[in-house]
Scaffold this active site. Structure first.
Site, short mmCIF file in Angstrom:
data_model
loop_
_atom_site.label_atom_id
_atom_site.label_comp_id
_atom_site.label_asym_id
_atom_site.label_seq_id
_atom_site.Cartn_x
_atom_site.Cartn_y
_atom_site.Cartn_z
N ARG A 29 -4.53 -5.68 -15.68
CA ARG A 29 -5.24 -6.41 -14.63
C ARG A 29 -4.32 -7.44 -13.94
O ARG A 29 -4.78 -8.51 -13.53
CB ARG A 29 -6.50 -7.12 -15.17
CG ARG A 29 -7.58 -6.16 -15.67
CD ARG A 29 -8.92 -6.89 -15.80
NE ARG A 29 -9.89 -6.06 -16.49
CZ ARG A 29 -10.56 -6.41 -17.59
NH1 ARG A 29 -10.37 -7.61 -18.12
NH2 ARG A 29 -11.44 -5.60 -18.14
N ARG B 65 -8.64 -10.69 -9.77
CA ARG B 65 -9.34 -11.85 -9.24
C ARG B 65 -8.68 -13.19 -9.55
O ARG B 65 -9.03 -14.21 -8.95
CB ARG B 65 -10.78 -11.87 -9.75
CG ARG B 65 -11.66 -10.80 -9.12
CD ARG B 65 -13.06 -10.84 -9.71
NE ARG B 65 -13.06 -10.39 -11.11
CZ ARG B 65 -14.09 -10.50 -11.93
NH1 ARG B 65 -15.19 -11.11 -11.53
NH2 ARG B 65 -14.02 -10.04 -13.17
N ASP C 159 -10.00 1.89 -10.65
CA ASP C 159 -10.95 1.51 -11.69
C ASP C 159 -11.21 2.72 -12.56
O ASP C 159 -11.20 3.86 -12.09
CB ASP C 159 -12.26 1.02 -11.07
CG ASP C 159 -13.14 0.31 -12.10
OD1 ASP C 159 -13.99 0.99 -12.70
OD2 ASP C 159 -12.97 -0.89 -12.32
N ARG D 152 -10.92 -9.51 -0.98
CA ARG D 152 -12.27 -9.15 -1.42
C ARG D 152 -13.36 -9.85 -0.61
O ARG D 152 -14.50 -9.40 -0.62
CB ARG D 152 -12.42 -9.48 -2.91
CG ARG D 152 -11.72 -8.50 -3.82
CD ARG D 152 -12.51 -7.19 -3.99
NE ARG D 152 -13.62 -7.42 -4.92
CZ ARG D 152 -14.88 -7.45 -4.61
NH1 ARG D 152 -15.26 -7.30 -3.35
NH2 ARG D 152 -15.82 -7.65 -5.52
N TYR E 259 -20.42 4.00 -20.61
CA TYR E 259 -20.85 3.43 -19.33
C TYR E 259 -21.89 4.31 -18.65
O TYR E 259 -22.88 3.83 -18.10
CB TYR E 259 -19.65 3.26 -18.40
CG TYR E 259 -18.90 1.96 -18.55
CD1 TYR E 259 -19.49 0.74 -18.22
CD2 TYR E 259 -17.59 1.95 -19.01
CE1 TYR E 259 -18.80 -0.45 -18.34
CE2 TYR E 259 -16.89 0.76 -19.13
CZ TYR E 259 -17.50 -0.43 -18.80
OH TYR E 259 -16.81 -1.62 -18.93
#
Length: 385
Positions: free
Chosen positions: A45, A49, A96, A58, A177
């Site tokens: 990552r 963010r 992702d 974003r 998921y």
């Protein structure tokens, strides 16, 4: 070298026949078991963010829009390389793990403040009929071609600065998921499938593995120079269930990809599955095993080497990756430096790709990541003198 922003230009390059020459092959040499002048370092990552430049993109672009736009995906992939210049030794394509369920026909949304959400998850085996991977005309390359374009374009924008990694989520993690509809504290719905619908669970896991394998092969064809498989929920399975529902599919993916691209380094990250090191080393073809921060590197190396010797596989080289606790980056610079030095010493002077034990967090200070990266350079070089 300078990596200039691509966010305000429409220039893209999807030529897969001629890529810029690689200038920093430290990651690839280490992943292949060679002795190197220091440990390569990158972070899971590392595009995300915690970076203000990522958050700026974003503001006007939904998460999966960034993933599906080769231009935007390239931009966020190279942002950490631009910020940290020569401190990072690899880039990982911005995408992702849940693009595979999307490709198989499921609706996946990224809800701000909540994370991934499946409005219509698989609640019973009959729901597998909604999946599209067995339908006539289904093509992994068609469904996920936008990732390939992002990889190819990013290779050109990187201009050989560092190698580019591709990745997928592993079958058990993706299955969880798809059934839970998002993250879970108990995984009771997914585990109900495992223990009540075992045959159907294996069918679903195999189907996901088939798509993941084809996707990884396509990523290499598009320009990925190494690959990582994320079994993020491995630790939710006990040893017996990991051996039945995770390990065979991890092994299948590596074996099939290696049959096509034997020289492309592959990493497996089975987070939380500390009990599986010996199996991953002796029963799969992954070149690198990534460790989370709960595993002692000295013990991991000893266990893996002993397992390889016991199986008559002493000529096989398994490199380790990791494994600083990501929350240490909330500490002082002094703490980060001392703990990073200790981490490097624990892994030793060969066969180590430095990384965190999991991914960067949104609240991390980018400048404290710089301290970690600088510390890896300094400490791992000192070990090799």
């Amino acid at each position: 070298m300078a990596l200039h922003s691509t966010s305000s230009t429409s220039n893209t390059n999807f030529d897969t026949e001629s890529f810029p020459a690689l200038k920093n092959d430290l990651y690839l040499r280490t992943a292949r078991g060679e002795s190197t002048e220091r440990a390569p370092v990158w972070c899971m990552r590392q595009a995300g963010r915690y970076l203000p430049e990522f958050r700026a993109i974003r503001v006007e672009n939904e998460f999966f829009k960034v993933c599906r736009s080769p231009e935007l995906a390239t931009e966020v992939t190279v942002q950490p390389l631009r910020r940290y210049k020569d401190l990072l030794d690899a880039a990982i394509i911005f995408s992702d793990i849940l693009v595979i369920p999307q490709a198989m026909g499921m609706d996946v949304q990224m809800v701000p403040g909540k994370g991934p959400h499946f409005p219509d998850p698989l609640r019973s085996p009959e729901d597998m009929a909604r999946l599209t991977d067995k339908q006539d005309g289904f093509s992994v390359d068609k469904e996920l071609g936008y990732v390939y374009k992002a990889i190819t374009n990013t290779r050109h924008v990187l201009a050989g600065q560092v190698p580019l990694l591709g990745f997928v989520g592993a079958p058990w993690t993706l299955m969880a998921y798809m059934i839970e509809g998002g993250g879970s504290k108990t995984f009771s719905l997914a585990k109900t499938w495992l223990f009540k619908h075992t045959k159907e669970s294996h069918e679903l896991l195999a189907r996901i593995a088939d798509v993941a394998t084809e996707f990884l092969v396509g990523q290499v064809r598009a320009g990925a120079q190494a690959l990582q498989v994320f079994e993020s929920w491995a630790g939710e399975l006990g040893p017996q269930d990991f051996a039945e529902f995770s390990l065979p599919y991890l092994a299948r993916i590596a074996s099939r990809v290696k049959s096509v691209y034997p020289d492309v380094p592959m990493t497996v990250f089975a987070k939380g599955a500390h009990y599986s090191l010996e199996q991953l080393a002796t029963e799969t073809l992954y070149d690198v095993i990534s460790l989370d921060w709960t595993i002692d590197p000295v013990s991991a190396r000893r266990r893996i080497d002993d397992a390889l010797a016991a199986k008559g596989l002493s000529d096989r080289t398994v490199v380790l990756q990791g494994n600083l606790d990501p929350t240490i980056l909330f500490g002082s610079e002094e703490t980060i430096r001392s703990r990073t030095k200790a981490m490097c010493q624990a892994f030793g002077a060969k066969g180590h790709i430095a990384n965190l034990g999991h991914g960067m967090m949104p609240s991390h200070d980018p400048e404290l990541l710089r301290v970690f990266l600088e510390s890896v350079h300094e400490s791992s070089k000192a070990l090799r003198k």
